[in-house]
Motif scaffolding. Structure first.
Motif, PDB file in Angstrom:
ATOM      1  N   SER A  25       0.858  -1.183   0.000  1.00 39.65           N
ATOM      2  CA  SER A  25       0.000   0.000   0.000  1.00 39.65           C
ATOM      3  C   SER A  25       0.892   1.229   0.000  1.00 39.65           C
ATOM      4  O   SER A  25       2.112   1.130  -0.168  1.00 39.65           O
ATOM      5  N   TYR A  53      -4.126  -0.653   8.311  1.00 38.53           N
ATOM      6  CA  TYR A  53      -3.205  -1.470   7.529  1.00 38.53           C
ATOM      7  C   TYR A  53      -1.814  -1.428   8.169  1.00 38.53           C
ATOM      8  O   TYR A  53      -1.391  -0.391   8.682  1.00 38.53           O
ATOM      9  N   TRP A 145       0.092  -1.931  -8.372  1.00 42.55           N
ATOM     10  CA  TRP A 145      -0.182  -2.765  -7.203  1.00 42.55           C
ATOM     11  C   TRP A 145       0.229  -2.025  -5.932  1.00 42.55           C
ATOM     12  O   TRP A 145       1.358  -1.570  -5.804  1.00 42.55           O
ATOM     13  N   ASP A 154      -4.158   0.798  -7.547  1.00 41.44           N
ATOM     14  CA  ASP A 154      -4.800  -0.486  -7.768  1.00 41.44           C
ATOM     15  C   ASP A 154      -6.307  -0.303  -7.609  1.00 41.44           C
ATOM     16  O   ASP A 154      -6.790   0.810  -7.362  1.00 41.44           O
ATOM     17  N   SER A 156      -8.654  -1.315  -5.372  1.00 39.30           N
ATOM     18  CA  SER A 156      -9.215  -0.915  -4.081  1.00 39.30           C
ATOM     19  C   SER A 156      -8.636   0.405  -3.584  1.00 39.30           C
ATOM     20  O   SER A 156      -9.294   1.131  -2.829  1.00 39.30           O
ATOM     21  N   ARG A 172      -8.872  -1.149   3.133  1.00 38.58           N
ATOM     22  CA  ARG A 172      -7.880  -1.039   2.065  1.00 38.58           C
ATOM     23  C   ARG A 172      -8.071  -2.031   0.925  1.00 38.58           C
ATOM     24  O   ARG A 172      -7.974  -1.652  -0.243  1.00 38.58           O
ATOM     25  N   ASP A 173      -8.331  -3.300   1.226  1.00 40.94           N
ATOM     26  CA  ASP A 173      -8.370  -4.318   0.178  1.00 40.94           C
ATOM     27  C   ASP A 173      -9.788  -4.586  -0.294  1.00 40.94           C
ATOM     28  O   ASP A 173     -10.760  -4.381   0.442  1.00 40.94           O
ATOM     29  N   TYR A 175     -11.462  -7.387  -0.721  1.00 40.90           N
ATOM     30  CA  TYR A 175     -12.233  -8.340   0.078  1.00 40.90           C
ATOM     31  C   TYR A 175     -12.682  -7.716   1.399  1.00 40.90           C
ATOM     32  O   TYR A 175     -13.739  -8.080   1.951  1.00 40.90           O
ATOM     33  N   GLN A 176     -11.899  -6.763   1.933  1.00 39.85           N
ATOM     34  CA  GLN A 176     -12.301  -6.065   3.152  1.00 39.85           C
ATOM     35  C   GLN A 176     -13.452  -5.101   2.867  1.00 39.85           C
ATOM     36  O   GLN A 176     -14.414  -5.007   3.645  1.00 39.85           O
ATOM     37  N   THR A 206     -11.211 -10.386  -5.549  1.00 43.24           N
ATOM     38  CA  THR A 206      -9.911  -9.831  -5.929  1.00 43.24           C
ATOM     39  C   THR A 206     -10.022  -8.502  -6.664  1.00 43.24           C
ATOM     40  O   THR A 206      -8.997  -7.916  -7.013  1.00 43.24           O
TER      41      THR A 206
END
Length: 253
Positions: A25, A53, A145, A154, A156, A172-173, A175-176, A206
């Motif tokens: 990140s 994070y 990325w 990226d 997210s 951050r991601d 899936y979160q 993803t």
């Protein structure tokens, strides 16, 4: 645990204490964090204040701050692709979407003055009407990325930054982020600004993008782009190739 603030335009957050390690990140100028382990060669294990994070950064990118500044809410936001701040009397170019805490507490031993392109920050009173111009500022930004700025992002990182400017926190991601908000059952019920999530063959989420309407999405894939979307997923507007399989849609507004 010492508290710190980011004093460079963009600070890589790495998986391990090495410049060769994966960038998982970024932190942009003005982001606060908690510091943990410090290595002898200048690497610091940190936890980001905004989304929790964790990763490794270099000590030279940080300034220790008091509790008051760490807890203070953001007062300003950068609304140009980049704006110039004065850091100890010298210019620093701060990227679009950076939230800043100015005039609320001392930045440790650092003095900061606002410049052109930095405006007062407040959550958008009508986010569904406000989000699209913000997202469009990212069009054609290259995929990176771990990135989350107009100079590389990226999927997210893109959605998080757009929502952050609106005053709506996202994790951050992808899936979160998929665990936040209200689930929308059908594509035909989509409203502009809803988040769409996509999974891989193993069923893991993803990818994420922002729905412009029930047939179009803006997302970071190769670059930030607008593509058609249907009940099966995303189709690349340039090649006609199906690139992402739709998993679910969430609403946070």
């Amino acid at each position: 645990m010492p508290l710190a603030i980011t004093i460079v335009p963009v600070m890589p957050l790495r998986a391990e204490p090495s410049h060769r390690a994966e960038m998982i990140s970024q932190a942009v100028f003005g982001e606060c964090l908690e510091t943990e382990t410090v290595t002898q060669d200048g690497w610091v294990k940190v936890r980001m204040q905004y989304e929790g994070y964790e990763g490794w950064v270099t000590l030279s990118h940080l300034e220790t701050i008091p509790q008051g500044l760490f807890e203070a809410p953001p007062t300003h936001v950068v609304r140009h692709w980049q704006a110039v701040l004065q850091l100890n009397g010298k210019p620093v170019h701060v990227p679009y979407g950076s939230l800043l805490k100015l005039g609320t507490a001392e930045w440790g031993s650092v003095s900061v003055a606002a410049g052109e392109g930095i405006v007062p920050f407040k959550p958008a009173p009508a986010p569904r009407e406000a989000w699209e111009p913000i997202a469009m500022e990212f069009l054609n930004t290259g995929y990176l990325w771990g990135g989350k700025t107009v100079f590389g992002t990226d999927c997210s990182g893109f959605t998080q930054t757009v929502y952050k400017i609106l005053g709506i926190p996202l994790l951050r991601d992808a899936y979160q982020q998929a665990a936040q908000g209200e689930t929308i059952s059908f594509l035909q019920e989509v409203k502009p600004g809803d988040l769409a999530f996509f999974d891989n063959p193993e069923g893991r989420i993803t990818h994420v993008g922002i729905m412009l309407d029930e047939q179009r999405i803006i997302h970071s894939s190769g670059k930030v782009r607008i593509d058609p979307v249907d009940n099966q997923g995303i189709v690349n507007a340039d090649t006609g190739e199906r690139t992402h399989k739709l998993r679910l849609i969430k609403r946070l507004f």
